[in-house]
Design a protein around this motif. Structure first.
Motif, PDB file in Angstrom:
ATOM      1  N   PHE A 156       1.675  -1.434   1.960  1.00 34.72           N
ATOM      2  CA  PHE A 156       2.991  -1.693   2.533  1.00 34.72           C
ATOM      3  C   PHE A 156       2.844  -2.437   3.860  1.00 34.72           C
ATOM      4  CE2 PHE A 156       6.453  -0.680   5.390  1.00 34.72           C
ATOM      5  CZ  PHE A 156       7.583  -0.880   4.619  1.00 34.72           C
ATOM      6  N   GLU A 197       9.984   3.589   7.559  1.00 36.42           N
ATOM      7  CA  GLU A 197      10.418   2.697   6.478  1.00 36.42           C
ATOM      8  C   GLU A 197       9.427   2.725   5.313  1.00 36.42           C
ATOM      9  OE1 GLU A 197      12.831  -0.881   8.656  1.00 36.42           O
ATOM     10  OE2 GLU A 197      10.698  -0.681   9.149  1.00 36.42           O
ATOM     11  N   CYS A 212      10.218   3.934   1.423  1.00 35.54           N
ATOM     12  CA  CYS A 212       9.878   3.142   0.231  1.00 35.54           C
ATOM     13  C   CYS A 212       8.960   3.933  -0.699  1.00 35.54           C
ATOM     14  CB  CYS A 212       9.227   1.822   0.641  1.00 35.54           C
ATOM     15  SG  CYS A 212      10.392   0.670   1.400  1.00 35.54           S
ATOM     16  N   TYR A 218      10.952   6.476  -2.611  1.00 34.29           N
ATOM     17  CA  TYR A 218      11.692   5.762  -3.658  1.00 34.29           C
ATOM     18  C   TYR A 218      10.759   5.460  -4.837  1.00 34.29           C
ATOM     19  CZ  TYR A 218      13.882   1.738  -5.967  1.00 34.29           C
ATOM     20  OH  TYR A 218      14.391   0.859  -6.887  1.00 34.29           O
ATOM     21  N   LYS A 219       9.578   4.927  -4.523  1.00 36.58           N
ATOM     22  CA  LYS A 219       8.625   4.524  -5.561  1.00 36.58           C
ATOM     23  C   LYS A 219       8.189   5.709  -6.409  1.00 36.58           C
ATOM     24  CE  LYS A 219       5.956   1.317  -7.282  1.00 36.58           C
ATOM     25  NZ  LYS A 219       6.505   0.036  -7.671  1.00 36.58           N
ATOM     26  N   TYR A 226       2.302  -0.325  -4.271  1.00 32.52           N
ATOM     27  CA  TYR A 226       3.354  -1.026  -3.538  1.00 32.52           C
ATOM     28  C   TYR A 226       3.710  -2.339  -4.221  1.00 32.52           C
ATOM     29  CZ  TYR A 226       5.795  -3.847  -0.185  1.00 32.52           C
ATOM     30  OH  TYR A 226       6.724  -4.654   0.392  1.00 32.52           O
ATOM     31  N   ASP A 258      10.072  -2.714  -3.799  1.00 31.26           N
ATOM     32  CA  ASP A 258      10.284  -1.370  -3.245  1.00 31.26           C
ATOM     33  C   ASP A 258      11.123  -1.411  -1.979  1.00 31.26           C
ATOM     34  OD1 ASP A 258       8.634  -0.605  -5.304  1.00 31.26           O
ATOM     35  OD2 ASP A 258       6.898  -0.228  -4.038  1.00 31.26           O
ATOM     36  N   LEU A 259      11.209  -2.576  -1.343  1.00 33.33           N
ATOM     37  CA  LEU A 259      12.007  -2.696  -0.113  1.00 33.33           C
ATOM     38  C   LEU A 259      13.489  -2.446  -0.385  1.00 33.33           C
ATOM     39  CD1 LEU A 259      10.251  -5.764   1.538  1.00 33.33           C
ATOM     40  CD2 LEU A 259       9.998  -3.350   2.130  1.00 33.33           C
ATOM     41  N   ALA A 298      14.663   0.152  -1.372  1.00 36.22           N
ATOM     42  CA  ALA A 298      14.928   1.501  -0.855  1.00 36.22           C
ATOM     43  C   ALA A 298      15.490   1.461   0.562  1.00 36.22           C
ATOM     44  CB  ALA A 298      13.663   2.339  -0.883  1.00 36.22           C
TER      45      ALA A 298
END
Length: 191
Positions: free
Chosen positions: A153, A164, A168, A171-172, A181, A185-186, A188
């Motif tokens: 990331f 942040e 992410c 979320y992933k 990554y 994924d951003l 999120a």
């Protein structure tokens, strides 16, 4: 965002394998189902997947601990077969390297793979491994998915915060599939 299914005995093993579960969740499930709880995350995952497939319980692998056969350690002492980190070894390396010494994973692997080389060579290897790590050249083992994700990331998103990155990651891991990554994924961060 997709909801990750709870880890239960009626969960399909393919669905189980497609989501990320913490080791703590895996051991809790094993205890509840009477499965062995020893081993790393990979072993626990295999044990649970096998159990979910048909109820087969994969037995624990016995761990044989051997006592170090080495006496007093000097720079010229050869690294013994079946190397095991011990207080004697730690004392030697702390004397040579300093109080900041630690048996990191890469160094332990080097010691186990270089039976017969000397402890003086091991000290040199420790410094080399430490330099590679500073340059980001060390490989993170597959069971450390979070660490790999966070490092990747930041390699792609300089200026972003750890908060942040963790958002992410969360979320992933809630999504089915791999946990590496990806730029997507951003998403999120805008949810």
């Amino acid at each position: 965002m997709s909801d990750r299914p709870d880890l239960q005995k009626d969960l399909d093993s393919k669905i189980f394998r497609s989501y990320y579960y913490l080791k703590e969740e895996l051991t809790t499930f094993c205890r509840a189902e009477g499965l062995p709880v020893s081993g790393g995350k990979k072993e626990l995952t295999e044990r649970i997947a096998s159990y979910l497939d048909g109820g087969e319980i994969i037995a624990e692998k016995p761990v044989a601990r051997k006592k170090s056969g080495v006496g007093f350690i000097t720079d010229d002492t050869p690294i013994e077969p079946d190397f095991v980190c011990s207080q004697k070894h730690r004392a030697f390396f702390e004397e040579k390297i300093g109080k900041g010494f630690s048996f990191n994973v890469a160094f332990q692997k080097w010691l186990k793979a270089n039976t017969g080389k000397t402890y003086g060579q091991a000290v040199d290897a420790y410094y080399q491994i430490r330099e590679e790590k500073k340059k980001g050249g060390t490989k993170i083992d597959s069971q450390f998915e979070y660490n790999t994700y966070i490092r990747d990331f930041f390699a792609e998103n300089q200026g972003k915060t750890l908060k942040e990155a963790i958002k992410c990651w969360n979320y992933k891991k809630s999504m089915p599939g791999h946990n590496r990554y990806e730029q997507a994924d951003l998403e999120a961060l805008v949810l």
